[in-house]
Design a protein around this motif. Structure first.
Motif, PDB file in Angstrom:
ATOM      1  N   LYS A  98      11.992  74.370  21.709  1.00  0.00           N
ATOM      2  CA  LYS A  98      11.739  75.394  22.714  1.00  0.00           C
ATOM      3  C   LYS A  98      10.459  75.184  23.424  1.00  0.00           C
ATOM      4  CE  LYS A  98       9.834  78.877  19.876  1.00  0.00           C
ATOM      5  NZ  LYS A  98       9.903  80.278  19.379  1.00  0.00           N
ATOM      6  N   ASN A  99      10.445  76.027  24.667  1.00  0.00           N
ATOM      7  CA  ASN A  99       9.110  75.969  25.506  1.00  0.00           C
ATOM      8  C   ASN A  99       8.758  75.019  25.965  1.00  0.00           C
ATOM      9  OD1 ASN A  99       9.402  79.080  25.157  1.00  0.00           O
ATOM     10  ND2 ASN A  99       8.442  78.873  23.366  1.00  0.00           N
ATOM     11  N   GLY A 100       9.668  73.983  26.262  1.00  0.00           N
ATOM     12  CA  GLY A 100       9.066  72.602  26.723  1.00  0.00           C
ATOM     13  C   GLY A 100       9.255  72.259  28.166  1.00  0.00           C
ATOM     14  N   VAL A 101       8.730  71.127  28.671  1.00  0.00           N
ATOM     15  CA  VAL A 101       9.397  70.660  29.971  1.00  0.00           C
ATOM     16  C   VAL A 101      10.117  69.399  29.615  1.00  0.00           C
ATOM     17  CG1 VAL A 101       8.346  69.895  32.080  1.00  0.00           C
ATOM     18  CG2 VAL A 101       7.126  71.412  30.987  1.00  0.00           C
ATOM     19  N   ILE A 102      11.476  69.783  29.447  1.00  0.00           N
ATOM     20  CA  ILE A 102      12.381  68.898  28.847  1.00  0.00           C
ATOM     21  C   ILE A 102      13.143  68.036  29.975  1.00  0.00           C
ATOM     22  CG2 ILE A 102      14.319  68.243  27.506  1.00  0.00           C
ATOM     23  CD1 ILE A 102      13.368  70.750  25.767  1.00  0.00           C
ATOM     24  N   PHE A 103      12.698  66.689  30.283  1.00  0.00           N
ATOM     25  CA  PHE A 103      13.381  65.850  31.405  1.00  0.00           C
ATOM     26  C   PHE A 103      14.556  65.184  30.989  1.00  0.00           C
ATOM     27  CE2 PHE A 103      13.847  61.713  33.458  1.00  0.00           C
ATOM     28  CZ  PHE A 103      13.806  62.284  34.900  1.00  0.00           C
ATOM     29  N   THR A 104      15.857  65.760  31.190  1.00  0.00           N
ATOM     30  CA  THR A 104      16.931  65.366  30.615  1.00  0.00           C
ATOM     31  C   THR A 104      17.418  64.061  31.126  1.00  0.00           C
ATOM     32  OG1 THR A 104      18.344  66.678  32.203  1.00  0.00           O
ATOM     33  CG2 THR A 104      17.723  67.933  30.612  1.00  0.00           C
ATOM     34  N   GLY A 105      16.998  63.533  32.515  1.00  0.00           N
ATOM     35  CA  GLY A 105      17.696  62.427  33.121  1.00  0.00           C
ATOM     36  C   GLY A 105      19.046  62.551  33.819  1.00  0.00           C
ATOM     37  N   THR A 106      19.524  63.790  33.919  1.00  0.00           N
ATOM     38  CA  THR A 106      20.712  64.139  34.115  1.00  0.00           C
ATOM     39  C   THR A 106      20.749  65.091  35.501  1.00  0.00           C
ATOM     40  OG1 THR A 106      21.279  66.228  32.893  1.00  0.00           O
ATOM     41  CG2 THR A 106      21.620  63.976  31.784  1.00  0.00           C
ATOM     42  N   ASP A 107      21.810  65.612  36.064  1.00  0.00           N
ATOM     43  CA  ASP A 107      21.861  66.673  37.158  1.00  0.00           C
ATOM     44  C   ASP A 107      21.015  67.769  36.630  1.00  0.00           C
ATOM     45  OD1 ASP A 107      23.073  64.576  38.607  1.00  0.00           O
ATOM     46  OD2 ASP A 107      25.198  65.582  38.243  1.00  0.00           O
ATOM     47  N   LYS A 108      20.939  68.212  35.492  1.00  0.00           N
ATOM     48  CA  LYS A 108      20.339  69.376  35.113  1.00  0.00           C
ATOM     49  C   LYS A 108      18.974  69.437  35.437  1.00  0.00           C
ATOM     50  CE  LYS A 108      23.011  71.609  31.527  1.00  0.00           C
ATOM     51  NZ  LYS A 108      23.162  72.139  30.172  1.00  0.00           N
ATOM     52  N   GLY A 109      18.346  68.065  35.137  1.00  0.00           N
ATOM     53  CA  GLY A 109      16.862  67.841  35.801  1.00  0.00           C
ATOM     54  C   GLY A 109      16.004  68.240  34.557  1.00  0.00           C
ATOM     55  N   VAL A 110      15.358  69.409  34.607  1.00  0.00           N
ATOM     56  CA  VAL A 110      14.270  69.736  33.563  1.00  0.00           C
ATOM     57  C   VAL A 110      14.573  71.019  33.142  1.00  0.00           C
ATOM     58  CG1 VAL A 110      12.040  70.635  33.085  1.00  0.00           C
ATOM     59  CG2 VAL A 110      12.235  68.655  34.653  1.00  0.00           C
ATOM     60  N   VAL A 111      14.656  71.349  31.831  1.00  0.00           N
ATOM     61  CA  VAL A 111      15.041  72.537  31.160  1.00  0.00           C
ATOM     62  C   VAL A 111      13.998  72.760  29.905  1.00  0.00           C
ATOM     63  CG1 VAL A 111      17.788  71.938  31.346  1.00  0.00           C
ATOM     64  CG2 VAL A 111      16.367  71.401  29.195  1.00  0.00           C
ATOM     65  N   GLY A 129      13.864  59.264  24.431  1.00  0.00           N
ATOM     66  CA  GLY A 129      12.884  58.107  23.807  1.00  0.00           C
ATOM     67  C   GLY A 129      12.948  56.923  24.637  1.00  0.00           C
ATOM     68  N   PHE A 130      11.812  56.141  24.471  1.00  0.00           N
ATOM     69  CA  PHE A 130      11.486  55.098  25.387  1.00  0.00           C
ATOM     70  C   PHE A 130      12.310  53.931  25.016  1.00  0.00           C
ATOM     71  CE2 PHE A 130       7.281  57.384  26.351  1.00  0.00           C
ATOM     72  CZ  PHE A 130       7.519  57.721  27.366  1.00  0.00           C
ATOM     73  N   ASN A 131      13.075  53.061  25.738  1.00  0.00           N
ATOM     74  CA  ASN A 131      13.832  51.976  25.460  1.00  0.00           C
ATOM     75  C   ASN A 131      12.999  50.941  26.003  1.00  0.00           C
ATOM     76  OD1 ASN A 131      15.773  50.032  24.966  1.00  0.00           O
ATOM     77  ND2 ASN A 131      17.611  51.441  25.576  1.00  0.00           N
ATOM     78  N   ASP A 132      12.637  49.803  25.047  1.00  0.00           N
ATOM     79  CA  ASP A 132      11.707  48.950  25.633  1.00  0.00           C
ATOM     80  C   ASP A 132      12.988  47.769  25.939  1.00  0.00           C
ATOM     81  OD1 ASP A 132      10.459  46.221  26.022  1.00  0.00           O
ATOM     82  OD2 ASP A 132       8.486  47.338  25.208  1.00  0.00           O
ATOM     83  N   ALA A 133      13.028  47.245  27.227  1.00  0.00           N
ATOM     84  CA  ALA A 133      14.459  46.485  27.527  1.00  0.00           C
ATOM     85  C   ALA A 133      13.976  44.978  27.365  1.00  0.00           C
ATOM     86  CB  ALA A 133      14.740  46.705  28.778  1.00  0.00           C
ATOM     87  N   HIS A 134      12.660  44.735  26.777  1.00  0.00           N
ATOM     88  CA  HIS A 134      12.395  43.354  26.877  1.00  0.00           C
ATOM     89  C   HIS A 134      11.230  43.213  25.942  1.00  0.00           C
ATOM     90  CE1 HIS A 134      12.426  38.893  28.089  1.00  0.00           C
ATOM     91  NE2 HIS A 134      11.061  39.088  27.748  1.00  0.00           N
ATOM     92  N   LEU A 135      11.347  42.848  24.681  1.00  0.00           N
ATOM     93  CA  LEU A 135       9.944  42.517  23.898  1.00  0.00           C
ATOM     94  C   LEU A 135      10.284  41.536  22.980  1.00  0.00           C
ATOM     95  CD1 LEU A 135      10.677  44.082  21.076  1.00  0.00           C
ATOM     96  CD2 LEU A 135       9.360  46.049  22.076  1.00  0.00           C
ATOM     97  N   THR A 158      14.434  54.626  30.402  1.00  0.00           N
ATOM     98  CA  THR A 158      15.157  55.433  29.508  1.00  0.00           C
ATOM     99  C   THR A 158      16.805  55.117  30.077  1.00  0.00           C
ATOM    100  OG1 THR A 158      15.004  57.173  31.073  1.00  0.00           O
ATOM    101  CG2 THR A 158      13.776  57.127  29.161  1.00  0.00           C
ATOM    102  N   THR A 159      17.233  55.558  30.996  1.00  0.00           N
ATOM    103  CA  THR A 159      18.583  55.126  31.432  1.00  0.00           C
ATOM    104  C   THR A 159      18.863  53.910  31.881  1.00  0.00           C
ATOM    105  OG1 THR A 159      18.350  56.006  33.727  1.00  0.00           O
ATOM    106  CG2 THR A 159      18.825  57.788  32.193  1.00  0.00           C
ATOM    107  N   GLY A 160      17.809  53.258  32.503  1.00  0.00           N
ATOM    108  CA  GLY A 160      17.884  51.698  32.814  1.00  0.00           C
ATOM    109  C   GLY A 160      18.443  51.019  31.814  1.00  0.00           C
ATOM    110  N   PRO A 161      17.354  50.927  30.757  1.00  0.00           N
ATOM    111  CA  PRO A 161      17.727  50.059  29.662  1.00  0.00           C
ATOM    112  C   PRO A 161      18.834  50.363  28.941  1.00  0.00           C
ATOM    113  CG  PRO A 161      15.388  50.755  29.874  1.00  0.00           C
ATOM    114  CD  PRO A 161      16.003  51.511  30.782  1.00  0.00           C
TER     115      PRO A 161
END
Length: 562
Positions: free
Chosen positions: A40-53, A93-99, A503-506
């Motif tokens: 709660k009480n965060g700046v939560i970037f959803t990555g969806t059309d909701k944007g930030v909740v 969570g971060f998704n490293d697409a190449h390591l 995030t979404t790209g990987p």
């Protein structure tokens, strides 16, 4: 008769009671169940059309809801864990697409030559490893870059011989496409001035004597590496655990990694012991063979350990001058790089992999290599028909303008590593000229063309921290702020776009966009919380942002707050 009516009435009453109980149970089941965790009480970037909740609920290993606090708190139960983010930023969570997971872990146990600017420091770090080396062992390391030396000259075996003449030394360049070895290692591998260059490789030689200098490029590296003892399973497991610890600290909840098919069982063992705190999708070398890969694909498909794609190499690296270019490197009119296939060979390989339903990820750095890989993907579509193959080019580093739009047209994913841009920019123009650098690391041009992009690091070739890569994508400046306007600033991205590419790209690049990459109901509860709102701070402050929580599958695996 009277008795029968009485019994009938009792049955009716009993039935009514049953119906009432069932109704109550039904209504209970329709109510929103309590959840396990609420942020709660965060700046939560959803990555969806909701944007930030400002709030999010987790049930089990999945996101249950993301929205406004007043709605999310209705899901609270007596056992719900409440985490007050106090205005902090959160995203998938971060998704490293190449390591390279194993190499990265092992590098933490070897000589670290990253950032070395002089042979004196180089020698000191190698000498410090001598006392740690067991009898009969090798001194291994990586990270050196001759472009950081004052004279820009390649190091040679001579100064290594002065440090450790009787211990074989094998030190990988930062790019992983060249090594420096000493005379002891050359003798073990039976390499002399009469040894021919292997196909796709180069034994660098002294221009006067013809003797090997100790630098080996591309496939020539294998002439020596084949004699290095393979780490045992215990050593590999320890290296993986070191890597996983770094992933937790940096908010990395998924990786797409390049090692070997043999690593699957180590990852599965860690998964069974509940020590695997990151989801791993494996890029398997194409040399493993199609038939074996068919079996691996069927066997490994859990939420934490998955078979991903087939990995191949079209060329080498820019720093080693082995990236395949259409035109020669500046100052070296006969050097255009080291292609690993002819066009016909690459076409045949890709077409067969595509026919069998495999996704391909092909390493390509130079203009010619990237063009060849795009040609091969186009050929496969003509032969096999177009499907949702999501073939990838790993790095897609230096492109010609006409190839930019082909990524979208062929539905090819550009798997790119932003840090390479701010590292290579210091010398790239000296190697290939400003004109060819215009479409180097061309993230924005690819985005505007409609291409899918997935970001990673190439760790341990580059730093593992995703925030450094996001900074690089947003500024195209090095970590000192140079150049102030950014290198080819027209290719910069917004922070919003850079986060999506991490995030979404990987997730899309590994066919997992329905499971992770955004924060919405039903997706894996893989979340990173930062101490700064990177959407709002100045770009240079992204570099100093720290991870507060890393959550994988609804479990807190890292916590920095007291």
């Amino acid at each position: 008769m009277e008795r029968g009516v009485k019994m009938f009435n009792q049955i009716i009453k009993f039935s009514g009671v049953i119906m009432l109980v069932l109704s109550v149970l039904s209504n209970c089941s329709k109510r929103d169940p309590s959840v396990d965790m609420i942020l709660k009480n965060g700046v939560i970037f959803t990555g969806t059309d909701k944007g930030v909740v400002n709030a999010l609920a987790v049930s089990g290993d999945k996101i249950f809801a993301a929205g406004e606090l007043q709605d999310i708190l209705k899901l609270k139960g007596p056992e719900t864990e409440i985490i007050d983010l106090k205005g902090r930023f959160a995203c998938a969570g971060f998704n490293d697409a190449h390591l390279h997971l194993l190499s990265g872990g092992l590098s933490m146990m070897e000589v670290d030559l990253t950032g070395v600017t002089s042979l004196r420091d180089f020698r000191r770090r190698v000498a410090n490893q001598i006392r740690k080396t067991k009898p009969g062992g090798w001194i291994l390391g990586r990270g050196w870059d001759q472009n950081l030396f004052k004279d820009k000259k390649w190091p040679t075996k001579r100064f290594l011989d002065a440090v450790a003449p009787d211990i074989p030394i094998y030190l990988r360049r930062i790019c992983g496409h060249a090594v420096l070895v000493n005379s002891k290692a050359l003798r073990i591998a039976h390499i002399s001035k009469d040894t021919p260059d292997p196909p796709g490789g180069e034994i660098v030689r002294d221009v006067k004597t013809g003797e090997p200098t100790g630098v080996l490029k591309e496939s020539a590296m294998e002439l020596v590496s084949q004699y290095i003892p393979e780490p045992d399973r215990e050593h590999k497991t320890e290296a993986v655990k070191l890597a996983l610890k770094e992933f937790r600290r940096l908010g990395i909840t998924s990786v797409q990694e390049n090692t070997s098919a043999e690593m699957f069982e180590i990852y599965k063992s860690l998964e069974k012991s509940d020590d695997l705190t990151c989801r791993i999708t494996e890029m398997v070398p194409v040399e493993t063979g199609f038939d074996r890969c068919e079996k691996l694909r069927k066997k490994y498909n859990s939420p934490y350990v998955r078979f991903g794609l087939l990995k191949a190499f079209a060329d080498g690296s820019l720093g080693a001058r082995s990236a395949a270019m259409f035109e020669p490197y500046l100052g070296s009119p006969v050097t255009t790089g080291l292609p690993q296939y002819t066009q016909d060979e690459l076409n045949t390989l890709v077409a067969e992999a595509d026919r069998r339903g495999f996704q391909m990820g092909i390493h390509a750095i130079g203009t010619k290599a990237n063009n060849m890989v795009l040609n091969a993907y186009e050929y496969a579509q003509k032969i096999n028909g177009k499907r949702d193959s999501r073939h990838r080019i790993e790095h897609a580093q230096v492109l010609i303008k006409d190839d930019i739009t082909r990524f979208r047209e062929l539905s090819v994913i550009a798997s790119m590593q932003p840090f390479h841009c701010i590292d290579d920019m210091h010398w790239a123009e000296k190697f290939i000229g400003k004109r060819r650098c215009r479409y180097a690391y061309a993230w924005n041009s690819l985005r505007q063309s409609g291409a899918a992009i997935a970001f990673g690091t190439d760790w341990p070739v580059a730093p593992l921290n995703p925030l450094v890569s996001i900074y690089a994508a947003v500024t195209r400046r090095d970590t000192t702020g140079f150049p102030p306007e950014g290198w080819f600033p027209e290719e910069r991205l917004s922070v919003h776009e850079a986060i999506l590419n991490y995030t979404t790209g990987p997730a899309f690049a590994e066919f997992m966009e329905d499971k992770k990459g955004v924060l919405k109901k039903g997706m894996f509860a893989d979340i990173v919380v930062l101490d700064k709102n990177i959407l709002k701070v100045a770009p240079e402050e992204i570099l100093t942002a720290k991870v507060v929580y890393t959550i994988v599958g609804g479990k807190i695996v890292y916590k920095s707050v007291k």
